[in-house]
Design a protein around this motif. Structure first.
Motif: not given
Length: 227
Positions: A86-105
């Motif tokens: 959800w954060l990937e859709w709704q967050g600003d670019p920095a948060l969306a990218e952080a969500a992707k990294r968090a998923i990978a980790k």
């Protein structure tokens, strides 16, 4: 860049990119030569990371020793992936990218069976409405809240009046429609909720309100939901 920083960046890149990842791609992502990538892969393997693959084919991080294994049940995994999605859709670019990294980790830290469950969750997040434009000053607000520093904002209130205010940012709230900020308004001497779309500018200050953010946020939430 120190060797430890370089190895950490390589691990992070292996977590984030879809496998197998070629040495050329890893070199481009981390800013080093392919020869350095080959040496660093061997160093990570020697340290306990299980990395499948070889030169000319690509590499897959099978087990990451840098993050302790997590044992989520299936519903917990669904919750984590749904929230980050959800954060990937709704967050600003920095948060969306952080969500992707968090998923990978998170995925890299799981045993193989659980990692497969994480990659094929049954619940997904999707937004049909157009994502609201998020202004560039959002990272300033987030950082100010964490560091408990006041910021100066220019704001248009509900009557259309243009005001300049100093606020103590307590929390940034992301909703279905647009984000807003919970704050103590120094001008009005009270708690206020500011719609981000009405904020024209944000300026950092050196004024600290540490350590009052958490108690103030609790008080504001208590007032909001009481009765």
């Amino acid at each position: 860049m120190s060797r430890s920083d370089r190895l950490f960046r390589l691990l992070d890149t292996l977590r984030r990119l879809p496998p197998p990842v070629t040495a050329a791609r890893l070199a481009g992502e981390t800013g080093v030569s392919e020869r350095t990538i080959y040496r660093d892969i061997e160093s990570l393997r020697a340290a306990g990371a299980i990395i499948d693959g070889e030169a000319g084919f690509g590499y897959t991080l099978t087990e990451d020793n840098a993050v302790p294994p997590q044992m989520f049940d299936r519903l917990e995994l669904e919750a984590v992936m749904l929230g980050l999605g959800w954060l990937e859709w709704q967050g600003d670019p920095a948060l969306a990218e952080a969500a992707k990294r968090a998923i990978a980790k998170v995925t890299a830290s799981l045993p193989v069976r659980k990692a497969d469950e994480a990659r094929h969750v049954a619940l997904l997040a999707y937004a049909f409405d157009k994502k609201p434009e998020v202004p560039e000053f959002m990272p300033i607000l987030r950082e100010a809240a964490w560091e408990e520093r006041a910021v100066d904002i220019t704001y248009t209130d509900r009557e259309g009046s243009f005001t300049e205010r100093r606020i103590w940012p307590l929390s940034v709230v992301y909703t279905d429609y647009e984000p807003w900020i919970l704050a103590w308004c120094c001008l009005r001497r009270g708690f206020r909720r500011f719609l981000i779309s009405r904020v024209a500018s944000v300026s950092e200050t050196r004024e600290s309100f540490r350590p009052r953010r958490v108690p103030l946020l609790r008080e504001m939430m208590s007032e909001t939901y009481s009765g």
